[in-house]
Design an enzyme around this catalytic site. Structure first.
Site, short mmCIF file in Angstrom:
data_model
loop_
_atom_site.label_atom_id
_atom_site.label_comp_id
_atom_site.label_asym_id
_atom_site.label_seq_id
_atom_site.Cartn_x
_atom_site.Cartn_y
_atom_site.Cartn_z
N SER A 37 0.69 -1.16 0.02
CA SER A 37 0.05 0.07 0.02
C SER A 37 0.82 1.33 0.00
O SER A 37 1.62 1.33 -0.91
CB SER A 37 -0.81 -0.06 1.26
OG SER A 37 -1.98 0.73 1.01
N ASP A 149 -5.76 -3.97 -2.15
CA ASP A 149 -4.78 -3.65 -1.35
C ASP A 149 -4.02 -4.96 -0.67
O ASP A 149 -4.65 -5.78 -0.25
CB ASP A 149 -5.61 -2.85 -0.04
CG ASP A 149 -4.29 -2.09 0.54
OD1 ASP A 149 -3.62 -2.63 1.26
OD2 ASP A 149 -4.57 -0.99 0.90
#
Length: 258
Positions: A37, A149
Site C-alpha cells: 500500500s 490492497d
C-alpha cells in the site's frame, strides 16, 4: 539477503520518509525492498534512487492534490481518478527494471484470495493495485486478475520478504497497535465520534490489520522492528502535518538504530 519491509497505513505511511532519512544517515544498505500500500509508493521512490528529501518534496505535491475526494458509486466511496493521475505524474513510464534497488509490491487477488507479488512491469500499476483498499478505491484489473490492497493479506509483509529469500529484515510498522484502554469519560464524548457507515467499516478493517500485524510479527520475528506511533492519525487524512509525521518516523528509527 537483507530486506527493508514497509507497511501500509494510508497517510500514516508518510512516516516512512523519516525512516528513510535515518537509514540514509546510518548508511544502511538493503538487497531488496518489500512494500504494501503506501509502503509500496514510498518504497518505489526510494528504490528508483530518490533521496528522502526528494520523496518529501513529492509528498508535499501528493498532499496538495487532495487525492481523497468523496464519491458515491457501486465500486468505491472515493474517486480513484485523482490518485491514478498522481501516480502517472510521479512514475510516468518507469518500470521495475528502472529501480536501483529491487522492489516487490504486494496486492491481493480478490477472486482467489492469493497474494500477488509484483516485481516486473510498470510501477504505477503495481502501486495502484497495492493501494486499492476496499471501500476507498475500486479494485483494478491486471492480467485478468481483480486486485485489491496488499494489506488484506499482509499489511507488514515480513512473510513475503522471507518467501523471497530474506534472512535479515528491518520492518517498519506505521499502522499502530491495538489499544485496550480507550474509553469515554462521558456520553457527550461518545456523541462526538463519527459512527458513519464508511468510518465504521474502515475502522473495522484497520482493527483487523492491526491484529494481523501482531500475529505477523510473532510468527516471523524481524531482526529489527520499528513501530511508529500514529494512533492519533486517521489513515485517510492527507491534510496532516507532514513535518511532524516525518519526524516521528525519523526519531523512532534513530532510537532503534542508535
Amino acid at each position: 539477503m537483507k530486506a527493508l519491509v514497509l507497511s501500509g497505513g494510508g497517510s500514516k505511511g508518510l512516516a516512512h520518509i523519516g525512516v528513510l532519512k535515518a537509514i540514509e544517515e546510518k548508511k544502511l544498505k538493503f538487497d531488496f525492498i518489500v512494500g504494501c500500500s503506501m509502503g509500496s509508493l514510498i518504497g518505489s521512490l526510494y528504490a528508483l534512487g530518490y533521496s528522502s528529501e526528494n520523496i518529501k518534496s513529492i509528498a508535499k505535491i501528493l498532499i496538495s492534490q487532495n487525492i481523497i475526494k468523496f464519491k458515491i458509486s457501486l465500486n468505491e466511496f472515493f474517486d480513484s481518478t485523482k490518485i491514478e493521475k498522481v501516480l502517472d505524474d510521479i512514475f510516468s513510464d518507469k518500470t521495475f527494471k528502472d529501480t536501483k534497488i529491487p522492489i516487490y509490491i504486494l496486492a491481493v487477488d480478490l477472486l482467489t484470495y492469493n497474494p500477488i507479488v509484483f516485481n516486473s512491469g510498470y510501477l504505477k500499476y503495481a502501486i495502484r493495485a497495492s493501494i486499492s483498499l476496499p471501500l476507498v478505491f475500486k479494485p483494478v484489473m491486471i492480467n485478468g486478475r481483480i486486485l485489491v490492497d496488499g494489506g488484506i493479506f499482509e499489511t507488514l509483509p515480513i512473510g513475503i520478504a522471507k518467501m523471497i529469500g530474506a534472512n535479515y529484515i528491518l520492518a517498519v510498522n506505521v499502522v499502530g497497535t491495538l489499544s485496550s484502554n480507550l474509553f469515554f469519560e462521558s456520553a457527550d464524548e461518545m456523541k462526538k465520534v463519527d459512527y458513519s457507515i464508511i468510518k465504521t467499516a474502515l475502522d473495522a478493517i484497520y482493527i483487523l490489520q492491526r491484529s494481523q500485524i501482531k500475529h505477523t510479527i510473532e510468527a516471523h520475528k524481524p531482526n529489527i522492528l520499528i513501530n511508529i506511533k500514529t494512533d492519533d492519525i486517521e489513515p485517510l487524512d492527507f491534510k496532516i502535518n507532514l513535518e511532524d509525521i516525518i519526524e516521528r518516523g525519523y526519531k523512532s528509527t534513530m532510537e532503534v538504530l542508535k
